[in-house]
Motif scaffolding. Sequence first.
Motif, PDB file in Angstrom:
ATOM      1  N   LEU A  80       5.895  -6.927  -8.369  1.00 52.78           N
ATOM      2  CA  LEU A  80       6.612  -6.638  -9.613  1.00 52.78           C
ATOM      3  C   LEU A  80       5.650  -6.374 -10.765  1.00 52.78           C
ATOM      4  O   LEU A  80       5.944  -5.562 -11.647  1.00 52.78           O
ATOM      5  CB  LEU A  80       7.557  -7.791  -9.942  1.00 52.78           C
ATOM      6  N   VAL A  81       4.514  -7.045 -10.775  1.00 50.06           N
ATOM      7  CA  VAL A  81       3.501  -6.726 -11.791  1.00 50.06           C
ATOM      8  C   VAL A  81       3.025  -5.288 -11.622  1.00 50.06           C
ATOM      9  O   VAL A  81       2.893  -4.532 -12.595  1.00 50.06           O
ATOM     10  CB  VAL A  81       2.322  -7.715 -11.706  1.00 50.06           C
ATOM     11  N   MET A  82       2.771  -4.887 -10.371  1.00 53.38           N
ATOM     12  CA  MET A  82       2.358  -3.509 -10.113  1.00 53.38           C
ATOM     13  C   MET A  82       3.433  -2.522 -10.567  1.00 53.38           C
ATOM     14  O   MET A  82       3.141  -1.518 -11.225  1.00 53.38           O
ATOM     15  CB  MET A  82       2.097  -3.308  -8.617  1.00 53.38           C
ATOM     16  N   ALA A  83       4.691  -2.815 -10.188  1.00 54.94           N
ATOM     17  CA  ALA A  83       5.776  -1.895 -10.525  1.00 54.94           C
ATOM     18  C   ALA A  83       5.959  -1.771 -12.030  1.00 54.94           C
ATOM     19  O   ALA A  83       6.175  -0.668 -12.560  1.00 54.94           O
ATOM     20  CB  ALA A  83       7.071  -2.375  -9.867  1.00 54.94           C
ATOM     21  N   THR A  84       5.857  -2.874 -12.752  1.00 55.98           N
ATOM     22  CA  THR A  84       6.033  -2.828 -14.203  1.00 55.98           C
ATOM     23  C   THR A  84       4.874  -2.106 -14.871  1.00 55.98           C
ATOM     24  O   THR A  84       5.063  -1.307 -15.802  1.00 55.98           O
ATOM     25  CB  THR A  84       6.164  -4.255 -14.767  1.00 55.98           C
ATOM     26  N   ALA A  85       3.655  -2.355 -14.400  1.00 56.81           N
ATOM     27  CA  ALA A  85       2.487  -1.702 -14.995  1.00 56.81           C
ATOM     28  C   ALA A  85       2.526  -0.189 -14.807  1.00 56.81           C
ATOM     29  O   ALA A  85       2.000   0.570 -15.633  1.00 56.81           O
ATOM     30  CB  ALA A  85       1.212  -2.277 -14.380  1.00 56.81           C
ATOM     31  N   ASP A  86       3.163   0.273 -13.714  1.00 57.81           N
ATOM     32  CA  ASP A  86       3.249   1.707 -13.451  1.00 57.81           C
ATOM     33  C   ASP A  86       4.377   2.389 -14.220  1.00 57.81           C
ATOM     34  O   ASP A  86       4.618   3.587 -14.034  1.00 57.81           O
ATOM     35  CB  ASP A  86       3.441   1.951 -11.947  1.00 57.81           C
ATOM     36  N   ARG A  87       5.082   1.651 -15.063  1.00 54.94           N
ATOM     37  CA  ARG A  87       6.222   2.229 -15.788  1.00 54.94           C
ATOM     38  C   ARG A  87       5.884   2.516 -17.258  1.00 54.94           C
ATOM     39  O   ARG A  87       6.780   2.630 -18.091  1.00 54.94           O
ATOM     40  CB  ARG A  87       7.413   1.267 -15.719  1.00 54.94           C
TER      41      ARG A  87
ATOM     42  N   THR B  20      18.461   4.820  -9.593  1.00 50.27           N
ATOM     43  CA  THR B  20      17.761   6.098  -9.407  1.00 50.27           C
ATOM     44  C   THR B  20      16.372   5.909  -8.819  1.00 50.27           C
ATOM     45  O   THR B  20      15.950   6.682  -7.961  1.00 50.27           O
ATOM     46  CB  THR B  20      17.658   6.845 -10.744  1.00 50.27           C
ATOM     47  N   ALA B  21      15.646   4.879  -9.250  1.00 55.45           N
ATOM     48  CA  ALA B  21      14.308   4.621  -8.700  1.00 55.45           C
ATOM     49  C   ALA B  21      14.442   3.704  -7.479  1.00 55.45           C
ATOM     50  O   ALA B  21      13.991   2.554  -7.468  1.00 55.45           O
ATOM     51  CB  ALA B  21      13.414   3.992  -9.763  1.00 55.45           C
ATOM     52  N   VAL B  22      15.074   4.214  -6.420  1.00 53.87           N
ATOM     53  CA  VAL B  22      15.381   3.360  -5.282  1.00 53.87           C
ATOM     54  C   VAL B  22      14.129   2.927  -4.528  1.00 53.87           C
ATOM     55  O   VAL B  22      14.093   1.846  -3.943  1.00 53.87           O
ATOM     56  CB  VAL B  22      16.369   4.067  -4.325  1.00 53.87           C
ATOM     57  N   ARG B  23      13.093   3.775  -4.529  1.00 51.18           N
ATOM     58  CA  ARG B  23      11.857   3.363  -3.863  1.00 51.18           C
ATOM     59  C   ARG B  23      11.263   2.144  -4.538  1.00 51.18           C
ATOM     60  O   ARG B  23      10.820   1.198  -3.882  1.00 51.18           O
ATOM     61  CB  ARG B  23      10.841   4.506  -3.884  1.00 51.18           C
ATOM     62  N   ARG B  24      11.234   2.160  -5.861  1.00 54.53           N
ATOM     63  CA  ARG B  24      10.704   1.025  -6.603  1.00 54.53           C
ATOM     64  C   ARG B  24      11.555  -0.221  -6.369  1.00 54.53           C
ATOM     65  O   ARG B  24      11.030  -1.313  -6.124  1.00 54.53           O
ATOM     66  CB  ARG B  24      10.651   1.348  -8.092  1.00 54.53           C
ATOM     67  N   THR B  25      12.865  -0.056  -6.421  1.00 53.49           N
ATOM     68  CA  THR B  25      13.750  -1.201  -6.198  1.00 53.49           C
ATOM     69  C   THR B  25      13.583  -1.751  -4.780  1.00 53.49           C
ATOM     70  O   THR B  25      13.528  -2.968  -4.573  1.00 53.49           O
ATOM     71  CB  THR B  25      15.216  -0.792  -6.427  1.00 53.49           C
ATOM     72  N   ALA B  26      13.500  -0.855  -3.799  1.00 53.43           N
ATOM     73  CA  ALA B  26      13.330  -1.296  -2.411  1.00 53.43           C
ATOM     74  C   ALA B  26      12.006  -2.010  -2.216  1.00 53.43           C
ATOM     75  O   ALA B  26      11.927  -3.041  -1.538  1.00 53.43           O
ATOM     76  CB  ALA B  26      13.435  -0.099  -1.465  1.00 53.43           C
ATOM     77  N   ALA B  27      10.927  -1.458  -2.813  1.00 55.59           N
ATOM     78  CA  ALA B  27       9.606  -2.061  -2.645  1.00 55.59           C
ATOM     79  C   ALA B  27       9.529  -3.432  -3.289  1.00 55.59           C
ATOM     80  O   ALA B  27       8.905  -4.358  -2.746  1.00 55.59           O
ATOM     81  CB  ALA B  27       8.538  -1.142  -3.239  1.00 55.59           C
ATOM     82  N   THR B  28      10.159  -3.601  -4.458  1.00 57.23           N
ATOM     83  CA  THR B  28      10.086  -4.886  -5.146  1.00 57.23           C
ATOM     84  C   THR B  28      11.058  -5.912  -4.556  1.00 57.23           C
ATOM     85  O   THR B  28      10.837  -7.124  -4.677  1.00 57.23           O
ATOM     86  CB  THR B  28      10.374  -4.709  -6.643  1.00 57.23           C
ATOM     87  N   ALA B  29      12.134  -5.438  -3.908  1.00 58.55           N
ATOM     88  CA  ALA B  29      13.068  -6.371  -3.265  1.00 58.55           C
ATOM     89  C   ALA B  29      12.563  -6.840  -1.908  1.00 58.55           C
ATOM     90  O   ALA B  29      12.997  -7.890  -1.418  1.00 58.55           O
ATOM     91  CB  ALA B  29      14.437  -5.716  -3.099  1.00 58.55           C
TER      92      ALA B  29
ATOM     93  N   PHE C 128       0.832  -1.203   0.000  1.00 54.71           N
ATOM     94  CA  PHE C 128       0.000   0.000   0.000  1.00 54.71           C
ATOM     95  C   PHE C 128       0.867   1.254   0.000  1.00 54.71           C
ATOM     96  O   PHE C 128       0.537   2.239  -0.664  1.00 54.71           O
ATOM     97  CB  PHE C 128      -0.942  -0.018   1.205  1.00 54.71           C
ATOM     98  N   SER C 129       1.956   1.216   0.741  1.00 54.58           N
ATOM     99  CA  SER C 129       2.843   2.391   0.757  1.00 54.58           C
ATOM    100  C   SER C 129       3.427   2.645  -0.630  1.00 54.58           C
ATOM    101  O   SER C 129       3.471   3.786  -1.091  1.00 54.58           O
ATOM    102  CB  SER C 129       3.957   2.166   1.777  1.00 54.58           C
ATOM    103  N   TYR C 130       3.876   1.572  -1.297  1.00 57.18           N
ATOM    104  CA  TYR C 130       4.447   1.748  -2.629  1.00 57.18           C
ATOM    105  C   TYR C 130       3.384   2.192  -3.635  1.00 57.18           C
ATOM    106  O   TYR C 130       3.634   3.036  -4.503  1.00 57.18           O
ATOM    107  CB  TYR C 130       5.085   0.452  -3.104  1.00 57.18           C
ATOM    108  N   ALA C 131       2.164   1.618  -3.505  1.00 60.16           N
ATOM    109  CA  ALA C 131       1.106   1.970  -4.443  1.00 60.16           C
ATOM    110  C   ALA C 131       0.794   3.464  -4.390  1.00 60.16           C
ATOM    111  O   ALA C 131       0.518   4.095  -5.418  1.00 60.16           O
ATOM    112  CB  ALA C 131      -0.158   1.159  -4.136  1.00 60.16           C
ATOM    113  N   VAL C 132       0.857   4.044  -3.183  1.00 58.82           N
ATOM    114  CA  VAL C 132       0.595   5.479  -3.050  1.00 58.82           C
ATOM    115  C   VAL C 132       1.802   6.282  -3.525  1.00 58.82           C
ATOM    116  O   VAL C 132       1.675   7.281  -4.248  1.00 58.82           O
ATOM    117  CB  VAL C 132       0.251   5.822  -1.590  1.00 58.82           C
ATOM    118  N   ALA C 133       3.022   5.840  -3.131  1.00 56.73           N
ATOM    119  CA  ALA C 133       4.225   6.580  -3.512  1.00 56.73           C
ATOM    120  C   ALA C 133       4.415   6.613  -5.020  1.00 56.73           C
ATOM    121  O   ALA C 133       4.966   7.584  -5.567  1.00 56.73           O
ATOM    122  CB  ALA C 133       5.442   5.945  -2.838  1.00 56.73           C
TER     123      ALA C 133
END
Length: 823
Positions: free
Chosen positions: A714-721, A476-485, A277-282
């Motif tokens: 990861l599906v969420m992160a990819t779809a948001d790109r 550079t997208a450390v939030r995305r990397t942190a959330a997916t890791a 939820f935190s990543y989805a909002v960020a």
Amino acid sequence: MIGLAWHTIRARRSSLVGSFVALALGVGLLAGMALTLASTIGAGDRGPTWYVTPQVVVSGVDTVSVTTGSGEDRETESLRTDQRLLPADLVAKLSTVDAAVVVDHAVPAAAAGAPGDTLHPWSASTLHPFGWVAGGPPTAAGDIVLTAPTRHRPGDEVTVHSVRGAQRFTVSGVLDGAPPALYTTDAVAADLAGGTARAVAFAAPDGGSGSALARRVREAVAGDTDPARKVRVLTGNDRRRAEPDPDGDKREVAISLLATTCGLAGFVSVFVVAGTFSYAVAARRREFGLLRTAGATPRQVRRLVLGEALAVGVLASAAGGALGTAIAPPFAAWLARSGFAPDDFTAHFIFWPVAAAFGTGLLVALTGAWLAARRAGRVRPVEALREAAVDGRAMPVVRWVVGLACVAAAVPMIAVFSSIRSADATALVMLVAMLLIVACAMFAPLVIPPLVWLLTAPLAAARGATGMLARNGARTAVRRTAATAAPILVTVGIAAATLISLGTLFSAVESATRDRITADAVAVPAGSPGIADATVEALRAGPGVTAAVPATDTRVFVRDGDSPADWLGRYIHGPDAARVLNVPLDAGSLADLTGTGTVAVPAGRWKLGETASLWLGDATPVTLRVVAVLTPQVDLTDTVLLPWDLRAGHARPLADVVYLRGDPPSTVDGVAVVPVGDFVSVADREQRDTNRLAAIAVLGMALVYTGIAIANTLVMATADRSRELATLRLSGATPRQLVRMVGVEAVLVTCVGVLLAGVVTAVVVAGMRSALDGLAPSVPIDAPWRVLGGITAACLVTAVAASVVPAALLLRRRPVELAGIRE
């Protein structure tokens, strides 16, 4: 705002679906585990199955209690023990009560092809309903009655193994509908029991009052104030408390296992849901920037986010509750099949665990969304638009506070379980691992840039476009990397820290056990409930045998502060123990472990010559003189050695094992003589199988959930790109290059998660090894590399597939269409 919220819901379906899936599965996992645990409450409540017909039953106590305080502050902690036998003089006294009296002797016994593991007098058959398959009651000393199903018929001869060793009996009859047992004449059963009884049952004459009968029975035992002879007068459904509870230990195991499983389920659910939820909002900073530019206030942005989180949270938590209700019964059935719960254990719907899981999921979702929304609502419109491209401040105050708090909590725990030098350190392993995992997740934005730089150094040297894009994107997208890791970190970290720590503990115990036994061979029961004293004497008298030392394990109870603690008690013949066992001592000698008033204790609690007060396995309080102090060893933790003669009347009158020195016979009736190496190997193999099933029970469901969370995040992160991919397409990148870039990033994310999990595991295992150092001849680190490699490979495959497939689907659109997909 309602219309705007509905528009954003339609426009960001992938993000909301991802949040919904994470929350629904998390609540489902938590609800399923909580339901299964809650179903153990009252699982043992039932009416009597043996003492059905009598109105009153007298039996020995089966609990030990420690009472502290007084008045309103008075508290009592109790533990269940074995049932204390009734002594012969008390049995004689109770037999004078004016009622129909049945003295129920119960002796451990077994016969091949016949159900039941106790032998009773024939008069005890009147205590419950039964019918006849064939034959009749026993009339001679050599007669025996069996219960169905059995292959034996009246006239058959059977060998019965009991406290007298192997004896031949003739089947006089077979019962139907009775609890499994063996029946002989009353005289034979009383002789085998040595006059003691498990219980005395009473029925009022001519249908008299049960309450009046109970009063007369209480009066008969009221004058005996000796706490070692304390009895219970049971009526109604309480009569079942006089019956053996073969499932009691399994229920305790199930409760302990499910408590751990439920705790782990709660942790991974909260961890994944909050992060998702935190990543989805960020990830919606550009959208919030546009809203702020259009005039939306920070409060309106927060209300929008919380409104969406509330709607998704309610629906997903409700779906999760239904899912948990569906998965609890199969999980309970698996526990029963695996031997961790009684055979009839089932999970059923209980409102409060589902409601608690619902509330927890909703609260975590709203909290995660609120924390992210606060930051999104505070930034100025221009700053929000600029931050949408590159993460500028990836370490907000909340991350620092939570991360430092977890480190501050983990460090003293690591110091404690590294210094207590006991197997009890395992109790802290999972808690320390959880704290370190959260800390690593919080500080991930700090360590990701250098980690990615290190991991992608070969890609930078190759100067390829794909490697360069993947490297820059992950850094550079450390939030995305942190959330997916994060889900990879929790999956590998929990599995590795737990499995390696427990494997190391078991290896240390195995090493100590092999070093402990110096006997040449070991005799174990074969088709019998134990090894009778007569069989021990036969082994000792065998040609070539120079020592035969029996041992029986039981429970003892020691006061630990305000409550009783469950320890292991081992009855053994002290003077001969040194001939077959290597027991390290700090003081004293096992040769003094004789009579009925001595004990050998672990170091640290009592000193040589002091008295130790404890309860035996049947709740009998004893005060024993310390004649030996055991050196701390991993397999002797919370263990006392008791003299063999003290066993009479307080423990099973059978030996669990006999240690042999010399050249023993290979075959003895009811006994198997095996080499020490085979004995230890079989025990180790059985323990490893049990540990494997326990690990599956504790980790299995949680790891399945975190595996799904990896794919979901990861599906969420990819779809948001989509905008990023469109920009790269318009800049000249081909779809194949971009798919490869996304795949390389997924590999980098997996490596980051696994490396952070490795740090957690290394710290936990180092602490565990320090705790065990010196407690065993060797403490090898035992890592199930194949299992951990499989888990890591599964994470990698899941991450790559969950990234590449959505990216490939997105890149099928034209770049211009892709660029406007979110607007």
